[in-house]
Design a protein around this motif. Structure first.
Motif, PDB file in Angstrom:
ATOM      1  N   ASP A 140     -49.374  -5.160 -50.649  1.00  0.00           N
ATOM      2  CA  ASP A 140     -47.940  -5.029 -50.629  1.00  0.00           C
ATOM      3  C   ASP A 140     -47.338  -3.589 -51.271  1.00  0.00           C
ATOM      4  N   HIS A 141     -48.055  -3.186 -52.166  1.00  0.00           N
ATOM      5  CA  HIS A 141     -47.809  -2.076 -52.917  1.00  0.00           C
ATOM      6  C   HIS A 141     -48.383  -0.690 -52.252  1.00  0.00           C
ATOM      7  N   TRP A 142     -49.478  -0.556 -51.549  1.00  0.00           N
ATOM      8  CA  TRP A 142     -49.958   0.499 -51.087  1.00  0.00           C
ATOM      9  C   TRP A 142     -50.395   0.705 -49.559  1.00  0.00           C
ATOM     10  N   ALA A 143     -49.984  -0.621 -48.946  1.00  0.00           N
ATOM     11  CA  ALA A 143     -50.213  -0.494 -47.360  1.00  0.00           C
ATOM     12  C   ALA A 143     -48.898  -0.178 -46.697  1.00  0.00           C
ATOM     13  N   ALA A 144     -48.900   0.064 -45.569  1.00  0.00           N
ATOM     14  CA  ALA A 144     -47.869   0.539 -44.712  1.00  0.00           C
ATOM     15  C   ALA A 144     -47.206  -0.849 -44.155  1.00  0.00           C
ATOM     16  N   VAL A 145     -46.030  -1.070 -44.335  1.00  0.00           N
ATOM     17  CA  VAL A 145     -45.174  -2.310 -43.774  1.00  0.00           C
ATOM     18  C   VAL A 145     -44.146  -1.642 -42.745  1.00  0.00           C
ATOM     19  N   PRO A 146     -44.165  -2.181 -41.643  1.00  0.00           N
ATOM     20  CA  PRO A 146     -43.269  -1.545 -40.455  1.00  0.00           C
ATOM     21  C   PRO A 146     -41.820  -1.660 -40.888  1.00  0.00           C
ATOM     22  N   GLN A 147     -41.272  -2.951 -41.481  1.00  0.00           N
ATOM     23  CA  GLN A 147     -40.018  -2.834 -41.948  1.00  0.00           C
ATOM     24  C   GLN A 147     -39.569  -1.649 -43.010  1.00  0.00           C
ATOM     25  N   GLU A 148     -40.361  -1.289 -43.774  1.00  0.00           N
ATOM     26  CA  GLU A 148     -40.132  -0.468 -44.700  1.00  0.00           C
ATOM     27  C   GLU A 148     -40.146   0.986 -44.316  1.00  0.00           C
ATOM     28  N   LEU A 149     -41.234   1.207 -43.215  1.00  0.00           N
ATOM     29  CA  LEU A 149     -41.184   2.450 -42.554  1.00  0.00           C
ATOM     30  C   LEU A 149     -39.791   2.772 -41.961  1.00  0.00           C
ATOM     31  N   LEU A 150     -39.348   1.765 -41.086  1.00  0.00           N
ATOM     32  CA  LEU A 150     -38.099   2.048 -40.220  1.00  0.00           C
ATOM     33  C   LEU A 150     -36.643   1.705 -41.026  1.00  0.00           C
ATOM     34  N   GLN A 151     -36.746   0.927 -41.965  1.00  0.00           N
ATOM     35  CA  GLN A 151     -35.590   0.973 -42.860  1.00  0.00           C
ATOM     36  C   GLN A 151     -35.376   1.498 -44.004  1.00  0.00           C
ATOM     37  N   HIS A 152     -36.276   2.289 -44.480  1.00  0.00           N
ATOM     38  CA  HIS A 152     -36.513   3.076 -45.775  1.00  0.00           C
ATOM     39  C   HIS A 152     -35.959   2.330 -47.001  1.00  0.00           C
ATOM     40  N   ARG A 153     -36.472   0.994 -47.102  1.00  0.00           N
ATOM     41  CA  ARG A 153     -36.077   0.278 -48.316  1.00  0.00           C
ATOM     42  C   ARG A 153     -37.291  -0.538 -48.501  1.00  0.00           C
ATOM     43  N   MET A 154     -37.255  -1.249 -49.936  1.00  0.00           N
ATOM     44  CA  MET A 154     -38.118  -2.034 -50.466  1.00  0.00           C
ATOM     45  C   MET A 154     -37.570  -3.551 -49.989  1.00  0.00           C
ATOM     46  N   PRO A 155     -38.255  -4.362 -49.827  1.00  0.00           N
ATOM     47  CA  PRO A 155     -37.844  -5.906 -50.070  1.00  0.00           C
ATOM     48  C   PRO A 155     -37.476  -6.347 -51.130  1.00  0.00           C
ATOM     49  N   ARG A 156     -36.568  -7.394 -51.054  1.00  0.00           N
ATOM     50  CA  ARG A 156     -36.145  -7.741 -52.421  1.00  0.00           C
ATOM     51  C   ARG A 156     -37.043  -8.579 -53.405  1.00  0.00           C
ATOM     52  N   LEU A 157     -38.172  -9.243 -52.685  1.00  0.00           N
ATOM     53  CA  LEU A 157     -38.998  -9.852 -53.605  1.00  0.00           C
ATOM     54  C   LEU A 157     -40.344  -9.381 -52.872  1.00  0.00           C
ATOM     55  N   VAL A 158     -41.427  -9.134 -53.994  1.00  0.00           N
ATOM     56  CA  VAL A 158     -42.649  -8.811 -53.580  1.00  0.00           C
ATOM     57  C   VAL A 158     -43.798  -9.601 -54.517  1.00  0.00           C
ATOM     58  N   PRO A 159     -44.991 -10.061 -54.016  1.00  0.00           N
ATOM     59  CA  PRO A 159     -45.971 -10.420 -54.771  1.00  0.00           C
ATOM     60  C   PRO A 159     -46.185  -9.657 -56.073  1.00  0.00           C
ATOM     61  N   THR A 160     -46.526 -10.641 -57.088  1.00  0.00           N
ATOM     62  CA  THR A 160     -46.715  -9.710 -58.515  1.00  0.00           C
ATOM     63  C   THR A 160     -48.199  -9.533 -58.732  1.00  0.00           C
ATOM     64  N   GLY A 161     -49.063 -10.505 -58.061  1.00  0.00           N
ATOM     65  CA  GLY A 161     -50.395 -10.459 -58.570  1.00  0.00           C
ATOM     66  C   GLY A 161     -50.730 -11.886 -59.362  1.00  0.00           C
ATOM     67  N   ALA A 162     -49.673 -12.206 -59.845  1.00  0.00           N
ATOM     68  CA  ALA A 162     -49.811 -13.580 -60.645  1.00  0.00           C
ATOM     69  C   ALA A 162     -49.831 -14.899 -59.981  1.00  0.00           C
ATOM     70  N   VAL A 163     -50.320 -15.861 -60.461  1.00  0.00           N
ATOM     71  CA  VAL A 163     -50.486 -17.134 -59.990  1.00  0.00           C
ATOM     72  C   VAL A 163     -49.520 -18.245 -60.680  1.00  0.00           C
ATOM     73  N   GLY A 164     -48.667 -19.055 -59.947  1.00  0.00           N
ATOM     74  CA  GLY A 164     -47.920 -19.851 -60.313  1.00  0.00           C
ATOM     75  C   GLY A 164     -47.893 -21.343 -59.623  1.00  0.00           C
ATOM     76  N   VAL A 165     -47.058 -22.260 -60.265  1.00  0.00           N
ATOM     77  CA  VAL A 165     -47.053 -23.584 -59.724  1.00  0.00           C
ATOM     78  C   VAL A 165     -45.633 -24.008 -59.208  1.00  0.00           C
ATOM     79  N   GLY A 166     -45.268 -24.207 -58.048  1.00  0.00           N
ATOM     80  CA  GLY A 166     -44.137 -24.611 -57.524  1.00  0.00           C
ATOM     81  C   GLY A 166     -43.958 -25.867 -57.107  1.00  0.00           C
ATOM     82  N   PRO A 167     -42.861 -26.293 -56.440  1.00  0.00           N
ATOM     83  CA  PRO A 167     -42.723 -27.733 -55.890  1.00  0.00           C
ATOM     84  C   PRO A 167     -43.758 -28.006 -54.780  1.00  0.00           C
ATOM     85  N   GLN A 168     -44.533 -27.017 -54.129  1.00  0.00           N
ATOM     86  CA  GLN A 168     -45.498 -27.463 -53.213  1.00  0.00           C
ATOM     87  C   GLN A 168     -46.738 -27.046 -53.790  1.00  0.00           C
TER      88      GLN A 168
END
Length: 272
Positions: free
Chosen positions: A56-84
């Motif tokens: 997500d940090h280094w690859a090209a993402v079509p939405q980012e290329l055309l909208q010129h902005r980062m997504p609100r949330l991205v993976p951090t590389g950490a592992v967590g435990v959620g409801p699922q």
């Protein structure tokens, strides 16, 4: 499916740029976090989350290329435990990413060993002659232009995609398109799987034309591969751009040895 293994088209000078590109792709792959485990299919969740954050940090993402902005949330590389259950943690990005520069970095990332080795095989066989014809620096610029054109071509046709786009395939497709224009009658040794692998010597126009036809068929049936990281549309765009750029160089290109029909079996091997 045919597997090219060698072309009968000697180059006049050492293809240093082609060698450097192959080395850079291999080194980046070896140092990509979590890639070894994901490529073999036995990666842990930690490795998978680390890889997802890296892409997500280094690859090209079509939405980012055309909208010129980062997504609100991205993976951090950490592992967590959620409801699922366990999963990858997401958070606001803690880095600045240039979508335009991500096209370049994505060209050195691959989704697995087969993806990497397949790309490098085609670059090894066909890149040296195109570099020989264009010159070292022009070839490097040509490679980058084809890669950028392929990535943006895919993005324009998949503007809503948030999947990371990686691989040198678009740039290498441009090399194949240029080779087809410059050396259509060059002989290429291929292996054809038919009960056993049969060695055949075929003209480049047939080998590369068949490859391009497959990419066109795949792109019409699905934009990306099963891994979601290799875009067939990008292959088509890169190939066409490579042909167009190389077209003015057709005149004055020394012809390769003329193919004399198809050879196979024992008659094929002495000519390798």
């Amino acid at each position: 499916m045919v597997i090219p293994v060698h072309d009968v088209n000697p180059a006049r000078r050492t293809p240093w740029v082609t060698y450097a590109l192959i080395l850079a792709n291999v080194l980046v792959f070896l140092f990509t976090p979590g890639m070894t485990g994901s490529a073999s299919g036995d990666g842990s969740l930690v490795q998978m989350c680390d890889l997802q954050a890296f892409l997500d940090h280094w690859a090209a993402v079509p939405q980012e290329l055309l909208q010129h902005r980062m997504p609100r949330l991205v993976p951090t590389g950490a592992v967590g435990v959620g409801p699922q259950g366990p999963g990858c943690v997401v958070a606001p990005p803690g880095y600045d990413k240039s979508p335009e520069l991500s096209v370049l970095t994505a060209m050195f990332l691959h989704g697995g060993w087969l993806h990497l080795l397949g790309n490098m095989l085609f670059l090894w066989i066909f890149g040296n002659n195109v570099e020989d014809r264009m010159g070292h620096v022009p070839f490097l610029l040509f490679y980058g232009v084809c890669g950028y054109a392929a990535t943006y071509g895919f993005a324009l046709l998949n503007a809503d995609s948030a999947a990371p786009l990686i691989g040198a395939s678009g740039a290498i497709a441009g090399v194949l398109g240029a080779y087809l224009v410059l050396y259509p009658r060059a002989r290429v040794w291929v292996l054809v799987p038919f009960l056993i692998f049969l060695p055949l010597r075929l003209p480049a126009w047939l080998v590369l034309g068949f490859w391009f036809g497959l990419q066109a068929v795949y792109s019409s049936g699905g934009a990306v591969s099963d891994a979601g990281t290799v875009a067939y549309v990008a292959h088509v765009v890169g190939f066409v751009v490579g042909m167009l750029i190389a077209w003015p160089l057709r005149r004055g290109t020394p012809p390769p040895p003329e193919p004399r029909g198809l050879l196979f079996g024992r008659r094929a091997r002495p000519g390798w």
